[in-house]
Design an enzyme around this catalytic site. Structure first.
Site, short mmCIF file in Angstrom:
data_model
loop_
_atom_site.label_atom_id
_atom_site.label_comp_id
_atom_site.label_asym_id
_atom_site.label_seq_id
_atom_site.Cartn_x
_atom_site.Cartn_y
_atom_site.Cartn_z
N GLY A 11 0.82 -1.21 0.00
CA GLY A 11 0.00 0.00 0.00
C GLY A 11 0.85 1.27 0.00
CB ILE A 13 2.02 4.41 4.80
CG1 ILE A 13 1.15 5.67 4.58
CG2 ILE A 13 3.09 4.68 5.86
CD1 ILE A 13 0.28 6.05 5.77
CG ASP A 59 -8.21 -11.55 3.76
OD1 ASP A 59 -7.88 -10.76 4.66
OD2 ASP A 59 -9.40 -11.78 3.45
CB SER A 126 -4.98 8.04 12.39
OG SER A 126 -5.49 9.29 12.01
CE1 TYR A 151 -8.55 5.02 8.68
CE2 TYR A 151 -8.94 7.19 9.62
CZ TYR A 151 -8.07 6.25 9.11
OH TYR A 151 -6.73 6.53 9.07
CE LYS A 155 -6.09 3.54 11.11
NZ LYS A 155 -5.25 2.45 10.64
CG PHE A 175 -0.07 14.67 13.01
CD1 PHE A 175 0.45 13.73 13.90
CD2 PHE A 175 -0.88 15.67 13.52
CE1 PHE A 175 0.19 13.79 15.27
CE2 PHE A 175 -1.13 15.74 14.90
CZ PHE A 175 -0.61 14.81 15.76
CG ASN A 176 -3.44 15.52 7.64
OD1 ASN A 176 -3.49 15.53 8.87
ND2 ASN A 176 -4.50 15.69 6.90
C1 UD1 Z 1 -8.63 12.78 6.91
C2 UD1 Z 1 -9.53 12.02 7.83
C3 UD1 Z 1 -8.69 11.38 8.91
C4 UD1 Z 1 -7.65 10.48 8.28
C5 UD1 Z 1 -6.82 11.26 7.29
C6 UD1 Z 1 -5.92 10.33 6.52
C7 UD1 Z 1 -11.68 13.17 7.71
C8 UD1 Z 1 -12.69 13.98 8.46
N1 UD1 Z 1 -10.55 12.88 8.37
O1 UD1 Z 1 -8.01 13.79 7.65
O2 UD1 Z 1 -9.51 10.64 9.77
O3 UD1 Z 1 -6.80 9.94 9.27
O4 UD1 Z 1 -7.67 11.92 6.35
O5 UD1 Z 1 -5.11 11.04 5.66
O6 UD1 Z 1 -11.90 12.80 6.59
N2 UD1 Z 1 -9.85 19.97 2.30
C9 UD1 Z 1 -10.46 20.93 1.50
N3 UD1 Z 1 -10.95 20.53 0.30
C10 UD1 Z 1 -10.88 19.25 -0.15
C11 UD1 Z 1 -10.25 18.28 0.68
C12 UD1 Z 1 -9.76 18.68 1.91
O7 UD1 Z 1 -10.55 22.10 1.87
O8 UD1 Z 1 -11.38 18.95 -1.25
C13 UD1 Z 1 -9.32 20.38 3.61
C14 UD1 Z 1 -10.04 19.73 4.78
O9 UD1 Z 1 -11.13 20.49 5.18
C15 UD1 Z 1 -8.92 19.70 5.82
C16 UD1 Z 1 -7.62 19.61 5.00
O10 UD1 Z 1 -7.98 19.98 3.68
O11 UD1 Z 1 -8.90 20.93 6.52
C17 UD1 Z 1 -7.07 18.20 5.00
O12 UD1 Z 1 -8.11 17.31 4.62
P1 UD1 Z 1 -7.82 15.76 4.35
O13 UD1 Z 1 -6.65 15.62 3.45
O14 UD1 Z 1 -9.11 15.14 3.92
O15 UD1 Z 1 -7.36 15.20 5.75
P2 UD1 Z 1 -8.06 15.26 7.19
O16 UD1 Z 1 -9.46 15.70 7.10
O17 UD1 Z 1 -7.16 16.03 8.08
#
Ligand code: UD1
Length: 330
Positions: A11, A13, A59, A126, A151, A155, A175-176
């Site tokens: 996958g 990561i 699996d 996460s 989800y 975790k 984090f992200n």
């Molecule tokens: C999301 C998940 C989180 C997960 C992580 C994995 C949600 C609510 N949370 O985190 O549980 O562990 O992904 O990577 O889905 N944004 C926009 N426009 C878009 C897409 C995103 O403005 O089209 C903004 C979102 O509002 C947020 C930021 O970008 O503020 C990051 O969003 P995203 O990449 O989806 O991550 P998380 O929401 O932090």
């Protein structure tokens, strides 16, 4: 050469971690049924390391199939468990799928480890376990809030399962994660329709989407958009190597934040992508997205002092690599 079972090693990561494990002298054994990734990542790993990688098309929720993997491989030093579903929205629509797979695979893995006297496991957790933290930057002592999605709940439950087991464990609270290996040979091959910020930005850049909608600009942040801690996936992968080195020497239960410690707003992220790649991204401001938290970024003191890990790659490098990956997918 210490053998490490890497579930979900094909996958996003997982594949990056396999490369870093090999570079650190470990022998990763991938266990993956490719249900939400592609053989392309296995081939990509082999190109990067310039040799064949051992992998089982298995699996992780299937105990008898997993028994065979452990019987075939002999002495194993530890496991890194990535195999899980990760689409937040889908988990709301189909929670059972997430509970079955994400909890089921950890249950089977822990049972196999116990049967084979293997003690060490690293788990993909996460920062979602924290919800919206009361104190920023958030540290590992923050209490878990009610999960925003099934989800997120899986975790939290998996971290609980590790605590109740006899294993030695490290939960890494990502984090992200963004970006890809500099070769652009491995990346996120999942079938999930992108819902995360950076993959959507790259889809706009390549023309698969007309624009990106920024979810809300009325938050209590400097520019009104949400703040996150974007971590280069290669840095994140390296944290698993540090965690395995640590676990081999230290017993017990541990949890570490894996982030940069830097909070970046949505508008800043778009701007850095634009400037790093010399591309203009078409965006509009839309309403808030349900379940989004205003801001979160990591306190990285503990992971630095205990594992000797900190992020090295810049946000610019991450954005360049994300764009290179998108271009390579054509
Ligand atoms: C999301 C998940 C989180 C997960 C992580 C994995 C949600 C609510 N949370 O985190 O549980 O562990 O992904 O990577 O889905 N944004 C926009 N426009 C878009 C897409 C995103 O403005 O089209 C903004 C979102 O509002 C947020 C930021 O970008 O503020 C990051 O969003 P995203 O990449 O989806 O991550 P998380 O929401 O932090």
């Amino acid at each position: 050469m210490k053998k490490i079972i890497v579930t979900g090693g094909a996958g996003y990561i997982g594949s990056h971690t396999v490369v870093e494990l090999i570079e650190a002298g470990y022998t990763p054994i991938i266990v993956d049924n490719l249900c939400n990734t592609s053989i392309q990542n296995i081939k990509g790993i082999e190109k990067i390391i310039d040799k064949k990688i051992k992998w089982h098309n298995t699996d992780c929720t299937n105990k008898s199939a997993m028994d065979k993997v452990f019987a075939t491989e002999g002495k194993i030093e530890g496991a890194i468990h990535f195999a899980a579903y990760k689409a937040v929205e889908e988990s709301v629509q189909n929670p059972q799928k997430y509970y079955d797979n994400n909890l089921g695979s950890l249950k089977v893995l822990l049972q196999c480890m116990s049967d084979n006297s293997i003690k060490n496991i690293i788990f993909s957790s996460s920062c979602t376990v924290y919800g919206m933290p009361d104190v920023l930057p958030v540290d590992e002592s923050a209490l878990f809030k009610k999960a925003e999605s099934p989800y997120g709940e899986t975790k939290q439950i998996c971290e609980g399962m590790l605590k109740d087991d006899t294993c030695n464990s490290v939960a890494l609270r990502y984090f992200n994660p963004i970006g890809s290996h500099s070769s652009a040979l491995i990346g996120d091959c999942s079938a999930d329709k992108p819902s995360n910020l950076v993959p959507i930005i790259t889809e706009v850049a390549i023309g698969k989407r007309k624009k990106i909608t920024v979810f809300g600009d009325d938050y209590n942040t400097p520019d009104g958009t949400c703040i996150r801690d974007y971590i280069h996936v290669v840095d994140l992968a390296r944290s698993h190597v540090k965690a395995m080195n640590f676990l081999i020497k230290n017993s017990g239960k541990h949890a570490f934040n894996v982030g940069t410690g830097i909070g970046v707003s949505v508008l800043e992220a778009i701007k850095v992508f634009e400037e790093s790649n010399n591309i203009t991204i078409n965006y509009t401001i839309g309403p808030r997205r349900d379940g989004d938290i205003e801001q979160i970024y990591a306190n990285g003191s503990l992971v630095k002092s205990k594992l000797g890990w900190e992020a090295k790659e810049t946000l610019e490098q991450a954005m360049i690599s994300a764009w290179n990956w998108e271009k390579s997918k054509k």
